[in-house]
Scaffold this active site. Structure first.
Site, PDB file in Angstrom:
ATOM      1  N   SER A   1       7.747  97.116  46.665  1.00 60.87           N
ATOM      2  CA  SER A   1       7.201  97.823  47.818  1.00 60.87           C
ATOM      3  C   SER A   1       7.413  97.006  49.084  1.00 60.87           C
ATOM      4  O   SER A   1       8.537  96.789  49.505  1.00 60.87           O
ATOM      5  CB  SER A   1       5.723  98.150  47.582  1.00 60.87           C
ATOM      6  OG  SER A   1       5.237  99.003  48.582  1.00 60.87           O
TER       7      SER A   1
ATOM      8  N   HIS B   1      27.192  27.718  29.419  1.00 64.68           N
ATOM      9  CA  HIS B   1      28.139  28.010  30.499  1.00 64.68           C
ATOM     10  C   HIS B   1      28.797  29.350  30.200  1.00 64.68           C
ATOM     11  O   HIS B   1      29.576  29.475  29.254  1.00 64.68           O
ATOM     12  CB  HIS B   1      29.178  26.892  30.551  1.00 64.68           C
ATOM     13  CG  HIS B   1      30.086  26.971  31.752  1.00 64.68           C
ATOM     14  ND1 HIS B   1      30.172  28.072  32.565  1.00 64.68           N
ATOM     15  CD2 HIS B   1      30.968  26.057  32.266  1.00 64.68           C
ATOM     16  CE1 HIS B   1      31.046  27.855  33.524  1.00 64.68           C
ATOM     17  NE2 HIS B   1      31.537  26.621  33.363  1.00 64.68           N
TER      18      HIS B   1
ATOM     19  N   HIS C   1      26.253  24.244  40.115  1.00 70.43           N
ATOM     20  CA  HIS C   1      27.208  24.550  39.047  1.00 70.43           C
ATOM     21  C   HIS C   1      26.747  23.857  37.772  1.00 70.43           C
ATOM     22  O   HIS C   1      26.760  24.448  36.696  1.00 70.43           O
ATOM     23  CB  HIS C   1      28.603  24.103  39.462  1.00 70.43           C
ATOM     24  CG  HIS C   1      29.689  24.609  38.574  1.00 70.43           C
ATOM     25  ND1 HIS C   1      29.898  25.945  38.336  1.00 70.43           N
ATOM     26  CD2 HIS C   1      30.632  23.950  37.850  1.00 70.43           C
ATOM     27  CE1 HIS C   1      30.916  26.098  37.514  1.00 70.43           C
ATOM     28  NE2 HIS C   1      31.382  24.904  37.199  1.00 70.43           N
TER      29      HIS C   1
ATOM     30  N   CYS D   1      35.733  29.975  36.488  1.00 74.44           N
ATOM     31  CA  CYS D   1      34.272  29.913  36.369  1.00 74.44           C
ATOM     32  C   CYS D   1      33.548  30.409  37.606  1.00 74.44           C
ATOM     33  O   CYS D   1      32.352  30.727  37.539  1.00 74.44           O
ATOM     34  CB  CYS D   1      33.831  28.479  36.082  1.00 74.44           C
ATOM     35  SG  CYS D   1      34.741  27.693  34.734  1.00 74.44           S
TER      36      CYS D   1
END
Length: 963
Positions: free
Chosen positions: A582, A303, A263, A127
């Site tokens: 020219s 998750h 978390h 994770c």
């Protein structure tokens, strides 16, 4: 697609963070065949698309980036094959399955397809993978392994819309909600997602004008080791240590951190452990309570497994950028096991403004993996952006025009890009058009279908992009190889009042080179050309009367054309050939290296003075071929042949009316030209001799760039270019411009760019080439009300649109910023290894498509010896059927290229095996590279089977380059 007994289980929870349309992919954009695209795990396909979008959002074109770009990322274990294939007999080759589905190929596939040269590292720590990837990317930048880094992760599990079984004391929520830190929390909810960020050293990003959304002050990674209850249990000591380490690396006091993205899984064991670890880390420096918000994006989207850390990081970056503290959903009261009131933390339940403090706003991000690998990052809000440069034009002519360049792989995608940008500008009218133009130039890869627009503000841009006003966008599709650019350099008659005033004011390189020419000419002319072309009091008018004096006109035009050519050089546009008219041939000779600039200016200044001494004449444009002019009156001669039916006659003013009446009586259109020229070669003879003597004293070298001779109308030879007599002859000979233009067009496919004031040569060129060759003026027509700056920007756009490379960085001498713009509109289609509709695990409404065929179409190939398989045409049909089967396309045309359709060396080996099986012929892999079209391969097969005479030529080099 979920079996009834699974759905009917009392513990089954119908909840998931669903990522829409994981089966869709733009295979053509990335050069994959439909069959290959269907074989690749959707996780890797989504990661690839997201990587492209991330770089575009950062306005980074990998092909135009000077530094190395690294890729750090990870993916979840692939479940795609197990839930999409139900008959192992139909699996593709094992190697292809591994390359398309093994997690090890995630980052290397991205580096290969995006042509990234930095480290390409797959990270796997459960994770915490994505945040560990960010940590490793930061280390790679700090150590110099790369200059830019992509970091992130992806997790997409199949079946796509499948719930989960909740168990007591398990990690999944019983009610389908992740209630992080709440007393009612029973676990998390699974989710799918993909995310990447682009990282760069802050100093480099600020120097390059990059969009900076936030700053990573420090990161840390560690592992719990064995000091915890079990392998999957959280480790409080390890979490506290990694958070404290990141704070120390960042050099920040935890009291200055006002938000932590945790978390936050909402599990009975995980949440209290995380709060204890956080508190220990903060308590090392402060005893304060309740000053830091904690939150968890898992309450919003579930998750995301391997991608969880990048989701938390991106959420925190957005919070810092928008200065808002976001809420955590489903929170009512804290878990009593946490004793939250005694900690530095509290849970935010509503979005609230993020107040400023004594230090920049700061936040932490945590991500912990099963198995104990912990990661933490400290973020800080981005420094205030520098004010954008003013859009006022230095010449006082109003807003600066800007060039927007858009491109795509398909015409429909180009239309979508155009519409998306118009909508973006409509929503954000205050954006700097200069920054937007700069971003489209340096921050986007140039594709086959191209479009450009010159505009001065957002409103004008929107009108042009939507086709509701002028200017409108202009579209082109360049050839496979960019045509050579040929500079056309005009002669006397192109001059006009104010012809460089705007250019001189706005283009530093032009000004530098023009000043250099003027400094050299000051001694030869005894005057300063600046005073004749423009003055401080009136930068547009100057002294236009003297511009028609040959002794002034010729050196002035030379200086303008030479300086303009150097400006094009500075922008990366280098001519493959030159053609002058020219006087323009002298500029061509100087650019080709025949004369140095100083010597060329001396020659031109003297040439103008010598021609000034001769009695002035007049010039008449006559719409007749040279052969039909007839006998001209005494004193008149052909001065130039500018087209198949367009000549210029010069002669004395008194006889002009007689000549005009004569041509009028024949019904021939004529037009007087506003220039003067010696009208009789005999009168010019002394001047030509003097010019020859001067040229004899000047060193001349063979031309380094081919240019056309006005005398012969053919490519000038080394002998002619270095012969002083040639330049004397050039002065008295007719200018055979039409023949010279035919020579240029005969020998090369090219884009003709007029490098000088006016557009006379463009007019002549368009009459000669029709619509087949791109003809581009650098500056406006003398009678046009347009700005030279607009014409010049349009010239750059035209060149770019037909494939001419432009050095955008050199063009943008003013500091510009890259700004986020709408990303490429992928034309996504479904690619899925499905053999039957409605198979378990298919996305809703799944239907088999030709791209899903895997080795199941061989009956379409006539077997060797069967009726219809013996003739060459039948061989081509059979080879085409094999191609279609391997590539997963409905049909193949004879001119289709195997590799452009997505073929590669591994698929090439299978193609060889199929051809051997079908026809009994031995073909080498190298043959496929040398004969890549279906028709060529069919011809080779027919030849090897003896159906046609001869044998296609094949290289006899060694086999080294085959793999």
């Amino acid at each position: 697609g979920i079996l009834p007994h699974v759905v009917g289980n009392p513990g089954y929870v119908r909840a998931k963070g669903v990522l829409e349309d994981p089966d869709l992919f733009d295979a053509g954009f990335f050069g994959y065949s439909p069959a290959d695209a269907a074989t690749i795990d959707p996780q890797q396909r989504l990661f690839l698309e997201c990587a492209w979008e991330a770089l575009e959002h950062a306005a980074i074109d990998p092909g135009g980036c000077k530094g190395a770009i690294g890729v750090y990322g990870g993916s979840s274990s692939g479940t795609y094959l197990a839930h999409s294939l139900h008959d192992l007999a139909h699996l593709p080759e094992f190697v292809e399955i591994v390359l398309g589905n093994d997690k090890d190929q995630l980052t290397t596939r991205t580096s290969y397809k995006l042509d990234l040269k930095g480290p390409s590292v797959c990270v796997q720590s459960a994770c915490s993978t994505a945040l560990v990837a960010v940590h490793m990317a930061c280390q790679g930048l700090l150590s110099g392994d790369c200059d830019i880094a992509l970091a992130g992760g992806v997790s997409v599990m199949f079946p796509h819309r499948e719930g989960y079984h909740a168990q007591d004391e398990g990690i999944y929520s019983h009610d389908g909600h992740c209630r992080a830190f709440d007393a009612r929390a029973t676990g998390t909810v699974p989710g799918d997602g993909v995310g990447l960020v682009v990282l760069k050293l802050l100093t480099a990003a600020l120097d390059d004008g990059d969009p900076v959304h936030a700053v990573i002050k420090g990161t840390a990674v560690n592992n719990d080791g064995a000091a915890k209850a079990g392998f999957s249990a959280p480790g409080i000591a390890g979490q506290a240590a990694v958070i404290r380490a990141a704070q120390q690396v960042a050099g920040v006091d935890p009291v200055t951190i006002s938000h932590v993205e945790t978390h936050g899984t909402g599990t009975a064991l995980g949440d209290p452990a995380e709060i204890v670890g956080l508190t220990r880390a903060f308590r090392a420096r402060t005893d304060r309570t309740g000053f830091c918000v904690i939150g968890s994006v898992k309450s919003n989207i579930g998750h995301l497994n391997v991608a969880a850390g990048i989701a938390g990081l991106i959420k925190t970056v957005l919070a810092l950028e928008h200065r808002i503290l976001p809420p955590t959903l489903h929170f009512t009261s804290p878990n009593p096991a946490m004793d939250l009131d005694s900690t530095p933390f509290f849970v935010n339940t509503e979005a609230t403004p993020w107040p400023a403090g004594a230090t920049p706003r700061r936040a932490g991000v945590s991500s912990f993996g099963v198995g104990g690998t912990n990661a933490h990052a400290i973020l800080e809000e981005a420094p205030a952006a520098a004010r954008p440069p003013t859009e006022a034009n230095a010449a006082g002519i109003g807003p600066v025009p800007h060039l927007l360049v858009l491109s795509a792989r398909t015409a429909t995608a180009l239309d979508n890009i155009t519409a998306n940008l118009a909508a973006h500008l409509s929503r954000n009218p205050d954006l700097s058009v200069g920054d937007i133009a700069y971003t489209t130039q340096v921050g986007r890869k140039a594709f086959e279908f191209r479009r450009f627009l010159v505009c001065r503000d957002s409103a004008e841009a929107v009108r042009g992009l939507t086709g509701h006003g002028v200017p409108r966008t202009q579209t082109a599709r360049p050839a496979t190889a960019a045509p050579a650019v040929v500079f056309m350099l005009p002669g006397q008659g192109a001059q006009h009042a104010g012809m460089i005033a705007e250019l001189y004011q706005t283009q530093p390189r032009f000004r530098e080179e023009f000043d250099r020419c003027c400094d050299h000419l000051a001694a030869d002319l005894g005057i300063d050309l600046h005073q004749l072309l423009f003055t401080r009091a009136d930068p547009v008018v100057g002294w236009p009367g003297r511009l028609d004096e040959t002794e002034i006109t010729q050196p002035a035009l030379f200086a303008v054309e030479y300086a303009l050519a150097q400006l094009w050089y500075d922008w990366g546009v280098r001519p493959r050939a030159l053609i002058g008219h020219s006087l323009g041939e002298y500029v061509a000779a100087c650019l080709a290296g025949v004369f140095t600039l100083r010597d060329a200016l001396t020659l031109v200044a003297r040439r103008g003075q010598l021609m000034q001494r001769v009695a002035k004449g007049v010039m008449l444009s006559v719409q007749l071929p040279e052969r039909d002019l007839g006998v001209l009156p005494e004193g008149f001669s052909v001065a130039a042949v500018n087209g198949p039916d367009l000549c210029v006659v010069s002669g004395p003013d008194p006889g002009l009316r007689t000549l005009e009446r004569e041509f009028a009586s024949r019904g021939v259109p004529t037009r007087r030209l506003r220039t003067s020229r010696a009208f009789h070669s005999a009168m010019m003879a002394p001047a030509a001799r003097e010019l020859r003597e001067l040229a004899a004293d000047i060193p001349a070298r063979a031309p380094a760039i081919p240019f056309v001779s006005n005398v012969t109308g053919d490519w000038i030879t080394d002998e002619q270019a270095t012969d002083p007599g040639y330049w004397a002859t050039h002065t008295v000979s007719p200018v055979r411009f039409a023949a010279g233009l035919a020579t240029v067009l005969r020998d090369r496919r090219c884009t003709l760019l007029e490098v000088g004031p006016g557009q006379a040569l463009c007019t002549l060129a368009r009459q000669a080439v029709g619509g087949e060759t791109t003809v581009v003026p650098s500056l406006r027509h003398p009678r046009s009300q347009a700005l030279d700056a607009v014409t010049l920007e349009e010239a750059v756009g035209h060149l770019w649109s037909v494939g001419t490379p432009i050095d955008w960085h050199r063009r943008n001498v003013r500091q510009r910023r890259r700004v986020p713009l709408p990303a490429y509109p992928f034309e996504r289609q479904r690619y899925w290894l499905t053999l039957a509709p409605g198979a378990p695990g298919d996305p809703p409404g799944a239907k088999p498509i030709p791209a899903a065929r895997v080795e199941k179409g061989r009956s379409a190939v006539p077997p060797v010896g069967a009726a219809g398989a013996g003739q060459s045409d039948d061989v081509q049909c059979a080879v085409g059927a094999i191609w279609a089967d391997l590539l997963g396309v409905p049909a193949v045309a004879p001119d289709d290229d195997f590799f452009l359709l997505g073929g590669h060396s591994l698929l090439g080996t299978r193609l060889i095996a199929r051809l051997r099986e079908a026809f009994g012929v031995e073909i080498r892999l190298r043959d496929l590279f040398e004969l890549p079209t279906m028709a060529e391969q069919a011809a080779l097969v027919a030849t090897l089977r003896g159906l046609t005479g001869g044998r296609p030529a094949r290289s006899e080099d060694n086999e080294e380059g085959e793999l």
